[in-house]
Design a protein around this motif. Structure first.
Motif, PDB file in Angstrom:
ATOM      1  N   GLU A  25      -7.255   4.010   6.790  1.00  0.00           N
ATOM      2  CA  GLU A  25      -8.344   4.338   7.546  1.00  0.00           C
ATOM      3  C   GLU A  25      -9.628   3.764   6.824  1.00  0.00           C
ATOM      4  O   GLU A  25     -10.685   3.225   7.290  1.00  0.00           O
ATOM      5  N   GLU A  26      -9.659   4.276   5.315  1.00  0.00           N
ATOM      6  CA  GLU A  26     -10.748   3.841   4.692  1.00  0.00           C
ATOM      7  C   GLU A  26     -10.546   2.171   4.294  1.00  0.00           C
ATOM      8  O   GLU A  26     -11.681   1.708   4.230  1.00  0.00           O
ATOM      9  N   THR A  27      -9.419   1.774   3.889  1.00  0.00           N
ATOM     10  CA  THR A  27      -9.337   0.250   3.495  1.00  0.00           C
ATOM     11  C   THR A  27      -9.405  -0.697   4.685  1.00  0.00           C
ATOM     12  O   THR A  27     -10.268  -1.715   4.832  1.00  0.00           O
ATOM     13  N   TYR A  28      -9.040  -0.294   6.092  1.00  0.00           N
ATOM     14  CA  TYR A  28      -9.064  -1.338   7.172  1.00  0.00           C
ATOM     15  C   TYR A  28     -10.149  -0.906   8.125  1.00  0.00           C
ATOM     16  O   TYR A  28     -10.407  -1.321   9.217  1.00  0.00           O
ATOM     17  N   ARG A  78       2.415   1.592  -3.384  1.00  0.00           N
ATOM     18  CA  ARG A  78       1.630   2.187  -4.343  1.00  0.00           C
ATOM     19  C   ARG A  78       1.387   3.871  -4.079  1.00  0.00           C
ATOM     20  O   ARG A  78       1.194   4.836  -5.248  1.00  0.00           O
ATOM     21  N   GLN A  79       1.002   4.086  -2.810  1.00  0.00           N
ATOM     22  CA  GLN A  79       0.640   5.728  -2.773  1.00  0.00           C
ATOM     23  C   GLN A  79       1.850   6.376  -2.971  1.00  0.00           C
ATOM     24  O   GLN A  79       1.633   7.597  -3.495  1.00  0.00           O
ATOM     25  N   VAL A 105      -0.703  12.404   5.133  1.00  0.00           N
ATOM     26  CA  VAL A 105      -2.059  12.501   5.545  1.00  0.00           C
ATOM     27  C   VAL A 105      -2.939  11.514   4.581  1.00  0.00           C
ATOM     28  O   VAL A 105      -3.919  10.815   5.138  1.00  0.00           O
ATOM     29  N   THR A 106      -2.445  11.328   3.410  1.00  0.00           N
ATOM     30  CA  THR A 106      -3.397  10.654   2.397  1.00  0.00           C
ATOM     31  C   THR A 106      -3.121   9.094   2.776  1.00  0.00           C
ATOM     32  O   THR A 106      -4.075   8.378   2.725  1.00  0.00           O
ATOM     33  N   LEU A 143       0.674  -1.280   0.089  1.00  0.00           N
ATOM     34  CA  LEU A 143       0.063   0.060  -0.144  1.00  0.00           C
ATOM     35  C   LEU A 143       0.930   1.397  -0.065  1.00  0.00           C
ATOM     36  O   LEU A 143       0.748   2.186  -0.847  1.00  0.00           O
ATOM     37  N   ILE A 180       1.426  16.281   2.309  1.00  0.00           N
ATOM     38  CA  ILE A 180       0.003  15.510   1.755  1.00  0.00           C
ATOM     39  C   ILE A 180       0.079  14.247   1.956  1.00  0.00           C
ATOM     40  O   ILE A 180      -1.007  13.261   1.927  1.00  0.00           O
ATOM     41  N   ASP A 181       1.058  13.514   1.375  1.00  0.00           N
ATOM     42  CA  ASP A 181       1.142  11.959   1.157  1.00  0.00           C
ATOM     43  C   ASP A 181       0.950  11.241   2.644  1.00  0.00           C
ATOM     44  O   ASP A 181       0.229  10.258   2.702  1.00  0.00           O
ATOM     45  N   VAL A 230      -7.104   6.333  12.789  1.00  0.00           N
ATOM     46  CA  VAL A 230      -5.657   6.720  13.597  1.00  0.00           C
ATOM     47  C   VAL A 230      -6.132   7.931  14.038  1.00  0.00           C
ATOM     48  O   VAL A 230      -6.381   8.923  13.553  1.00  0.00           O
ATOM     49  N   VAL A 266      -2.453   7.900   5.605  1.00  0.00           N
ATOM     50  CA  VAL A 266      -3.408   7.457   6.636  1.00  0.00           C
ATOM     51  C   VAL A 266      -4.728   7.307   6.342  1.00  0.00           C
ATOM     52  O   VAL A 266      -5.464   6.604   6.681  1.00  0.00           O
ATOM     53  N   ALA A 267      -5.161   8.237   5.386  1.00  0.00           N
ATOM     54  CA  ALA A 267      -6.653   8.367   5.180  1.00  0.00           C
ATOM     55  C   ALA A 267      -7.106   6.999   4.150  1.00  0.00           C
ATOM     56  O   ALA A 267      -8.252   6.255   4.547  1.00  0.00           O
ATOM     57  N   VAL A 268      -6.213   6.461   3.454  1.00  0.00           N
ATOM     58  CA  VAL A 268      -6.255   5.480   2.662  1.00  0.00           C
ATOM     59  C   VAL A 268      -6.477   4.160   3.552  1.00  0.00           C
ATOM     60  O   VAL A 268      -7.243   3.227   3.292  1.00  0.00           O
TER      61      VAL A 268
END
Lengths: 532, 76
Positions: free
Chosen positions: B44-47, B12-13, B37-38, B9, B34-35, B51, B40-42
């Motif tokens: 959070e969304e995936t799992y 990929r990011q 933050v992104t 993951l 920004i990466d 956080v 962590v957001a991904v």
């Protein structure tokens, strides 16, 4: 505060300030201060250096340099030589720089020494001359160039897509007008201390944060563009007693999200924080001011490169209104600029009614470099440009922005055309088709870029092959455009929504992803949906 | 979640072909604010986890990131 007396060119703005305030600091960057005299002298040497390399009046100079004094010296050098500056993203891969130079028909390209070493050109005698800032530091007096305010000053590329390039051609008259308008509307004075990390190769970082203070003799504290550490921005405001800064809403949100910076810096010198280039969230305005003990320092505005930069802004030191649906007011038009809202029949609608925002005034551009079709489509009526953005005017003429032009993506304040991303992604070996859309999931990061791609080997590729392809797409987009997709997703073959005549339907794809009908297993093959 | 998934993951990011647990996100992998933050957001969304914001400044390496997620996601 009165607007500056009309100058004959943007180069003359700096020359005049250097005569009036030779010893005032112009730029503080990378541990060094440049006075206006030094800046002007360096710009004249750069002009001479560019002319030595064969630059003629009206030629284009591509400037691919990071935020530092060399960028601004080269920019003014180009203008002193009577040339047209074309600032581009300095981190771009060599092929991208070459493509941008071709789009601009540039005769000279100025890059860092590090980039120059990687360039495979000039090819034979046909390509542009490649120079570095060191080539522009010595020499003599430049040949004087004729001043004509109707001549192009610089070209702002908003899309480097080769099929549909959008290089906004801005004249000296456009720039001089918008600088004077912003000075007036934002009450900018020679005593302002600008602190900016916004890229100088882009309109807000260049026009508002550099050219405007230079026109007055104010000082600019110029920081690197990368927001790896928002603390660096706030520390600079604190250390230099900054009065004026700017950024997209995202930058202010990031400050709030980061516990390390909240309340740790003394920002009491701040008088104006322009929040523009991205949809403004009401919570950010109050949150930022509360976190740092500030009051009425936030300003909002609307602008676009096709109008040089600024179209509207709220007043300095004034509270900012929010409508009943939570839409933040973006203030009044610049003095001399007219904003109208037009309906589907292209006719203006009454106050309060939503429609497309059109802008007329002295800062609106004539069109795009080498793209007649897009230039024609840009005009609403003589002197007015269509923005494609949606909004409404309240009864007192203040603008509220409600939705962006179709398909255009906005990430952290940067406007990106999907075609540009798609072109880069489709150059990756193994990608058959790519679609780029912007999606805001409501998080602190705001709208983000999503790339949906169809692999040539879709259906037969292994997990590790799909991982490698995904990484390669992200890498290519980042290397060419300077931003990373939030997600790169591989789709099953023929899952891209198309119109009957084969045009991509980006909005349909975005909607399907947002509502969950396009998900892993129902169209997306990679990455797999993971569960804890 | 497992470590391999997390490494993939992050790769990929950030557009990196190889990512190791002890790589520093900013210094070694070139991530920007920004990466982080992104990512962590991904995650959070995936799992389907959250956080805590105040933990973000302490995430320096990929291993730090894994440590923030593992106790929350309930499996290693």
């Amino acid at each position: 505060m009165s607007a500056p007396v009309a100058a004959a060119s943007v180069a003359e703005l700096l020359a005049r300030t250097a005569r009036r305030h030779p010893d005032r600091p112009a730029i503080i960057t990378d541990g060094r201060a440049w006075t206006y005299r030094e800046l002007q002298q360096a710009a004249r040497l750069a002009a001479h250096g560019l002319q030595r390399a064969g630059l003629a009046e009206a030629d284009r100079v591509v400037i691919a340099l990071p935020n530092d004094a060399a960028f601004l010296i080269t920019f003014f050098g180009a203008l002193i030589a009577g040339a047209v500056a074309v600032p581009v993203f300095p981190g771009a891969a060599p092929e991208r720089l070459l493509a941008m130079s071709r789009l601009a028909d540039a005769s000279v390209v100025v890059v860092t020494a590090g980039t120059a070493a990687t360039l495979p050109w000039p090819p034979a005698r046909s390509g542009p001359a490649v120079l570095t800032p060191a080539d522009l530091e010595t020499g003599g007096s430049p040949r004087p160039a004729a001043d004509d305010v109707s001549r192009p000053c610089y070209i702002q590329f908003t899309s480097g897509s080769t099929a549909d390039p959008r290089g906004v051609v801005l004249s000296h008259r456009n720039l001089l007008a918008n600088i004077a308008q912003m000075t007036d509307a934002m009450d900018i004075t020679p005593d302002d201390v600008f602190v900016s990390w916004l890229p100088t190769y882009h309109d807000m970082g260049l026009t508002l944060m550099a050219l405007t203070p230079f026109s007055l003799g104010a000082r600019l504290v110029l920081l690197p563009t990368d927001l790896r550490d928002v603390a660096g921005w706030l520390r600079a405001i604190d250390a230099h007693r900054g009065t004026f800064t700017a950024g997209p809403d995202f930058a202010y949100r990031l400050c709030l999200r980061n516990e390390r910076v909240r309340g740790r810096f003394d920002l009491s010198s701040l008088q104006a924080c322009m929040n523009a280039a991205e949809p403004v969230r009401a919570a950010t305005l109050s949150g930022f001011e509360e976190a740092f003990g500030l009051r009425h320092v936030m300003m909002t505005g609307y602008g676009l490169a096709e109008a040089t930069l600024s179209v509207t802004c709220t007043g300095r030191g004034q509270p900012i209104d929010v409508d009943e649906r939570g839409v933040v007011c973006l203030g009044r038009p610049m003095p001399g600029t007219t904003v109208k809202i037009i309906g589907p029949n292209n006719v203006p609608v009454p106050a309060g009614q939503p429609g497309e925002i059109v802008v007329g005034g002295p800062s609106t551009c004539a069109g795009y470099h080498g793209n007649q079709a897009a230039s024609s489509a840009l005009a609403w009526r003589d002197g007015y440009v269509r923005t494609g953005d949606l909004g409404y005017l309240d009864p007192s003429g203040r603008l509220y922005f409600t939705a962006r032009r179709k398909d255009v993506i906005n990430v952290a304040g940067r406007t990106i055309y999907p075609q540009e991303v798609e072109q880069v992604a489709e150059m990756v070996s193994g990608v058959r088709l790519a679609v780029a859309v912007g999606i805001d999931r409501g998080g602190v990061e705001g709208e983000q870029l999503y790339v949906f791609a169809e692999a040539r080997a879709a259906g037969t590729a292994s997990g590790s092959e799909m991982q490698a392809l995904t990484v390669e797409i992200t890498r290519a987009v980042h290397h060419n455009l300077g931003l990373k997709p939030r997600s790169t997703l591989l789709l099953h073959p023929r899952r891209m929504p198309m119109t009957d005549n084969g045009k991509l339907r980006r909005a349909a794809l975005r909607d399907a992803f947002t509502d969950g009908s396009l998900a892993y297993g129902t169209g997306i093959v990679f990455p797999p949906a993971l569960t804890s | 979640m497992n470590t391999g998934e997390l490494l993939d993951l992050v790769a990929r990011q950030l557009g990196r072909h190889t990512v190791a647990l002890d790589d520093r996100l900013i210094e070694d992998l070139g991530a920007e604010s920004i990466d982080l933050v992104t990512i962590v957001a991904v995650i959070e969304e995936t799992y389907h986890i959250t956080v805590e914001e105040e933990r973000l400044p302490f995430i320096r390496t990929v291993r730090d990131l894994a440590a923030e997620i593992t106790p929350l996601s309930g499996s290693a």
